[in-house]
Design a protein around this motif. Structure first.
Motif, mmCIF file in Angstrom:
data_model
loop_
_atom_site.group_PDB
_atom_site.id
_atom_site.type_symbol
_atom_site.label_atom_id
_atom_site.label_comp_id
_atom_site.label_asym_id
_atom_site.label_seq_id
_atom_site.Cartn_x
_atom_site.Cartn_y
_atom_site.Cartn_z
ATOM 1 N N SER B 18 26.396 -11.958 3.971
ATOM 2 C CA SER B 18 25.371 -12.752 4.652
ATOM 3 C C SER B 18 25.988 -13.437 5.870
ATOM 4 C CB SER B 18 24.783 -13.794 3.704
ATOM 5 O OG SER B 18 25.778 -14.720 3.322
ATOM 6 N N LEU B 19 25.117 -13.680 6.853
ATOM 7 C CA LEU B 19 25.567 -14.225 8.129
ATOM 8 C C LEU B 19 24.826 -15.509 8.430
ATOM 9 C CD1 LEU B 19 26.950 -13.875 11.004
ATOM 10 C CD2 LEU B 19 24.818 -12.742 11.670
ATOM 11 N N GLU B 20 25.562 -16.502 8.917
ATOM 12 C CA GLU B 20 24.927 -17.667 9.525
ATOM 13 C C GLU B 20 25.789 -18.108 10.693
ATOM 14 O OE1 GLU B 20 23.575 -20.772 6.979
ATOM 15 O OE2 GLU B 20 22.801 -21.965 8.641
ATOM 16 N N LEU B 21 25.184 -18.124 11.858
ATOM 17 C CA LEU B 21 25.852 -18.572 13.079
ATOM 18 C C LEU B 21 25.231 -19.892 13.520
ATOM 19 C CD1 LEU B 21 26.093 -15.235 15.118
ATOM 20 C CD2 LEU B 21 27.717 -16.197 13.479
ATOM 21 N N GLY B 22 26.086 -20.852 13.788
ATOM 22 C CA GLY B 22 25.590 -22.171 14.133
ATOM 23 C C GLY B 22 25.307 -22.333 15.618
ATOM 24 N N CYS B 23 24.289 -23.130 15.917
ATOM 25 C CA CYS B 23 23.950 -23.474 17.296
ATOM 26 C C CYS B 23 23.418 -24.892 17.295
ATOM 27 C CB CYS B 23 22.908 -22.511 17.862
ATOM 28 S SG CYS B 23 22.293 -22.983 19.496
ATOM 29 N N LEU B 48 15.361 -13.330 19.064
ATOM 30 C CA LEU B 48 14.227 -14.126 18.608
ATOM 31 C C LEU B 48 14.135 -15.383 19.455
ATOM 32 C CD1 LEU B 48 15.868 -16.481 16.949
ATOM 33 C CD2 LEU B 48 15.793 -14.834 15.097
ATOM 34 N N LYS B 49 12.985 -16.057 19.308
ATOM 35 C CA LYS B 49 12.754 -17.261 20.100
ATOM 36 C C LYS B 49 11.884 -18.229 19.320
ATOM 37 C CE LYS B 49 8.890 -14.999 22.432
ATOM 38 N NZ LYS B 49 8.387 -14.431 23.709
ATOM 39 N N TYR B 50 12.049 -19.492 19.617
ATOM 40 C CA TYR B 50 11.212 -20.530 19.041
ATOM 41 C C TYR B 50 10.590 -21.326 20.171
ATOM 42 C CZ TYR B 50 9.600 -24.813 16.949
ATOM 43 O OH TYR B 50 8.810 -25.870 16.579
ATOM 44 N N PHE B 51 9.257 -21.402 20.148
ATOM 45 C CA PHE B 51 8.557 -22.236 21.129
ATOM 46 C C PHE B 51 7.888 -23.417 20.432
ATOM 47 C CE2 PHE B 51 9.965 -19.654 24.205
ATOM 48 C CZ PHE B 51 9.098 -18.988 25.050
ATOM 49 N N SER B 52 7.189 -23.138 19.344
ATOM 50 C CA SER B 52 6.500 -24.200 18.608
ATOM 51 C C SER B 52 6.030 -23.616 17.278
ATOM 52 C CB SER B 52 5.297 -24.745 19.395
ATOM 53 O OG SER B 52 4.337 -23.731 19.584
ATOM 54 N N GLY B 53 5.486 -24.470 16.419
ATOM 55 C CA GLY B 53 4.928 -23.998 15.155
ATOM 56 C C GLY B 53 5.975 -23.912 14.064
ATOM 57 N N ASP B 54 5.856 -22.889 13.250
ATOM 58 C CA ASP B 54 6.752 -22.706 12.105
ATOM 59 C C ASP B 54 8.197 -22.700 12.571
ATOM 60 O OD1 ASP B 54 6.749 -20.317 9.314
ATOM 61 O OD2 ASP B 54 8.149 -21.920 9.845
ATOM 62 N N PRO B 55 9.017 -23.615 12.051
ATOM 63 C CA PRO B 55 10.403 -23.693 12.524
ATOM 64 C C PRO B 55 11.281 -22.536 12.058
ATOM 65 C CG PRO B 55 10.021 -25.262 10.746
ATOM 66 C CD PRO B 55 8.696 -24.684 11.089
ATOM 67 N N LEU B 56 10.787 -21.745 11.144
ATOM 68 C CA LEU B 56 11.531 -20.562 10.721
ATOM 69 C C LEU B 56 10.948 -19.365 11.460
ATOM 70 C CD1 LEU B 56 13.714 -19.431 8.825
ATOM 71 C CD2 LEU B 56 11.905 -19.055 7.129
ATOM 72 N N VAL B 57 11.744 -18.795 12.329
ATOM 73 C CA VAL B 57 11.253 -17.683 13.139
ATOM 74 C C VAL B 57 11.990 -16.408 12.765
ATOM 75 C CG1 VAL B 57 10.490 -19.065 15.078
ATOM 76 C CG2 VAL B 57 12.824 -18.279 15.015
ATOM 77 N N GLY B 62 15.948 -7.806 11.289
ATOM 78 C CA GLY B 62 16.157 -8.605 10.091
ATOM 79 C C GLY B 62 16.756 -9.980 10.327
ATOM 80 N N PHE B 63 16.898 -10.376 11.580
ATOM 81 C CA PHE B 63 17.435 -11.701 11.887
ATOM 82 C C PHE B 63 16.341 -12.757 11.810
ATOM 83 C CE2 PHE B 63 21.779 -11.057 13.225
ATOM 84 C CZ PHE B 63 21.824 -9.711 13.538
ATOM 85 N N GLU B 64 16.751 -13.951 11.458
ATOM 86 C CA GLU B 64 15.857 -15.096 11.489
ATOM 87 C C GLU B 64 16.654 -16.328 11.907
ATOM 88 O OE1 GLU B 64 14.429 -15.329 7.416
ATOM 89 O OE2 GLU B 64 15.998 -16.782 6.929
ATOM 90 N N ALA B 65 15.935 -17.352 12.331
ATOM 91 C CA ALA B 65 16.596 -18.591 12.725
ATOM 92 C C ALA B 65 15.702 -19.752 12.343
ATOM 93 C CB ALA B 65 16.882 -18.608 14.218
ATOM 94 N N GLU B 66 16.331 -20.871 12.043
ATOM 95 C CA GLU B 66 15.584 -22.052 11.646
ATOM 96 C C GLU B 66 15.872 -23.182 12.617
ATOM 97 O OE1 GLU B 66 16.364 -23.528 7.718
ATOM 98 O OE2 GLU B 66 14.574 -24.801 7.738
ATOM 99 N N SER B 70 15.735 -32.555 13.639
ATOM 100 C CA SER B 70 16.515 -33.752 13.339
ATOM 101 C C SER B 70 18.016 -33.507 13.494
ATOM 102 C CB SER B 70 16.215 -34.239 11.925
ATOM 103 O OG SER B 70 16.562 -33.234 10.987
ATOM 104 N N LYS B 71 18.413 -32.260 13.376
ATOM 105 C CA LYS B 71 19.824 -31.910 13.504
ATOM 106 C C LYS B 71 20.133 -31.252 14.840
ATOM 107 C CE LYS B 71 20.702 -31.268 8.550
ATOM 108 N NZ LYS B 71 21.226 -30.345 7.508
ATOM 109 N N PHE B 72 19.145 -31.103 15.698
ATOM 110 C CA PHE B 72 19.322 -30.427 16.996
ATOM 111 C C PHE B 72 19.997 -29.074 16.784
ATOM 112 C CE2 PHE B 72 18.073 -33.973 19.628
ATOM 113 C CZ PHE B 72 18.328 -35.078 18.830
ATOM 114 N N SER B 73 19.520 -28.363 15.785
ATOM 115 C CA SER B 73 20.176 -27.094 15.463
ATOM 116 C C SER B 73 19.181 -25.949 15.438
ATOM 117 C CB SER B 73 20.876 -27.183 14.105
ATOM 118 O OG SER B 73 19.923 -27.256 13.056
ATOM 119 N N PHE B 74 19.719 -24.771 15.653
ATOM 120 C CA PHE B 74 18.919 -23.535 15.645
ATOM 121 C C PHE B 74 19.844 -22.426 15.173
ATOM 122 C CE2 PHE B 74 15.262 -21.150 16.368
ATOM 123 C CZ PHE B 74 15.432 -20.097 17.251
#
Lengths: 114, 113
Positions: B18-23, B48-57, B62-66, B70-74
């Motif tokens: 499993s992979l998790e890369l921090g931002c 992928l991109k996040y503009f608004s709405g569901d914070p899990l994109v 098969g990639f996703e990001a949250e 509050s943590k200024f993280s993606f």
């Protein structure tokens, strides 16, 4: 397919010899960007055009200039390349209507300065 | 000034791990967030991109990001990586209604077959 095209893909120039890199796009986007990317570093924004309006980053050296003769084309001119200017140069485009949008990148031009 | 931090510069995994890369980013206002991938010899492509709405994109391959405001993280995740995921991954932030992207320094992912 709509795309961002950069020519040439590889450019070798001599120290101090002016060089021009070109970018064209078929996406009809109104914003075009030039980035410099050195190995293992983030792409660094040099400047961007919002339509015909030129926006220079504060820390972009005067040695770097740009032209955008029309919507489709944008050029990066390096007046007197130094060894430190060797890098990958990325062109990107985006549309700007109604907020922020993703950027579409070209394949880049790798510049070597000898 | 706004900044984007990617703390993992080089990650080596075996296939199926499993992979998790921090931002993390430093801007308190409204932002839009992106992950781009650069495969060897290829140009930057949007994952992928996040503009608004569901914070899990969910993105491609098969990639996703949250987005955790509050943590200024993606952070970028993938449950099971493949050898073909070997690439460099860049997090990017754009301040809403501006045209400037701020990129992280990138994370090189090497997946061993």
């Amino acid at each position: 397919d709509a795309m961002v095209i950069q020519n040439p893909r590889y450019q070798v120039t001599q120290f101090g010899k002016p060089v021009t890199l070109s970018c064209s796009q078929t996406l009809n986007h109104n914003v075009m960007y030039w980035y410099q990317q050195k190995s293992s570093q983030a792409p660094k924004l040099l400047f961007h055009y919002y339509d015909k309006d030129f926006n220079n980053e504060a820390d972009t050296p005067d040695n770097f200039q740009s032209r955008r003769p029309n919507t489709s084309f944008c050029f990066l001119d390096i007046r007197s390349p130094g060894l430190g200017d060797a890098a990958m140069y990325l062109c990107a485009t985006s549309t700007s209507s109604g907020g922020a949008h993703e950027q579409y990148f070209g394949p880049g031009t790798r510049l070597t300065v000898t | 000034a706004q900044s984007v931090s990617q703390h993992n510069h080089h990650v080596i995994l075996s296939e199926a791990a499993s992979l998790e890369l921090g931002c993390n980013y430093s801007y308190g206002g409204t932002v839009n967030l992106f992950w781009y991938v650069q495969y060897p010899g290829q140009h930057l492509q949007l994952l992928l991109k996040y503009f608004s709405g569901d914070p899990l994109v969910k993105g491609i391959k098969g990639f996703e990001a949250e987005f955790i405001k509050s943590k200024f993280s993606f952070n970028l995740r993938k449950p099971s990586v493949q050898w073909s995921d070997t690439a460099e991954y860049f997090c990017a932030v754009i301040v809403y209604n501006f045209n400037k992207f701020y990129f992280g320094s990138g994370t090189k992912l090497n997946v061993k077959p």
